[in-house]
Design a protein around this motif. Sequence first.
Motif, PDB file in Angstrom:
ATOM      1  N   LEU A   1      -2.437   4.995  -8.155  1.00 21.35           N
ATOM      2  CA  LEU A   1      -2.508   3.639  -7.734  1.00 21.35           C
ATOM      3  C   LEU A   1      -3.349   2.856  -8.822  1.00 21.35           C
ATOM      4  O   LEU A   1      -4.669   3.574  -8.840  1.00 21.35           O
TER       5      LEU A   1
ATOM      6  N   THR B   1      -4.144  -3.738  -1.825  1.00 17.95           N
ATOM      7  CA  THR B   1      -2.771  -4.559  -2.219  1.00 17.95           C
ATOM      8  C   THR B   1      -2.634  -5.745  -1.515  1.00 17.95           C
ATOM      9  O   THR B   1      -2.105  -6.614  -2.233  1.00 17.95           O
TER      10      THR B   1
ATOM     11  N   THR C   1       3.365  -2.534  -4.501  1.00 20.44           N
ATOM     12  CA  THR C   1       2.261  -1.559  -4.572  1.00 20.44           C
ATOM     13  C   THR C   1       2.171  -1.040  -6.405  1.00 20.44           C
ATOM     14  O   THR C   1       3.032  -0.560  -6.588  1.00 20.44           O
TER      15      THR C   1
ATOM     16  N   GLY D   1       0.881  -1.106  -0.052  1.00 20.98           N
ATOM     17  CA  GLY D   1      -0.152   0.067  -0.009  1.00 20.98           C
ATOM     18  C   GLY D   1       0.829   1.360   0.057  1.00 20.98           C
ATOM     19  O   GLY D   1       0.205   2.208  -0.581  1.00 20.98           O
TER      20      GLY D   1
ATOM     21  N   SER E   1      -5.334  -0.518  -8.130  1.00 21.56           N
ATOM     22  CA  SER E   1      -5.637  -1.241  -7.085  1.00 21.56           C
ATOM     23  C   SER E   1      -6.111  -2.680  -7.788  1.00 21.56           C
ATOM     24  O   SER E   1      -6.335  -3.573  -6.935  1.00 21.56           O
TER      25      SER E   1
END
Length: 147
Positions: A48, A99, A41, A34, A50
């Motif tokens: 990000l 994550t 990550t 994370g 995810s």
Amino acid sequence: MLNFHKILGGRITGKEQYGKHDVCYVCISDMHLGEEDSLLTNIEGGNLESSKPSEVMVKLVDCLKEIIDENEGSKKPTLILNGDILELALTKTNIAAMTFDRFLELIIKEGEELFDRIIYLPGNHDHHIWELARENQYLKYINRHPS
């Protein structure tokens, strides 16, 4: 790393057994899942992502598979997650959790599980887990000992 199989003199209980030189334990620490600076990550174009694991996470799990596939016995190793697996001090909980979900999806695919069991030992960056465990234990104590 200690060779527990050798220490135990090759005595394994249960139906499944480890081969003489099999990996019995895999210990990983300080993944900081994370954290935006972590290679584990998935950050794409500064954002990000995810919904899928990072390339480095996929390669890490590929390496684990390759090592475990060398085992001769039928028993899968135990994974020990030894502290700071999640980054809960410097990132949002949902980012760390998503994550971690990507990591779990890679190591426990149904029918392709890499490990027999997983032991999670929180560290200082996943201290929220310690707090939850402590509060849960306290609530159980109070419920067993009403005033």
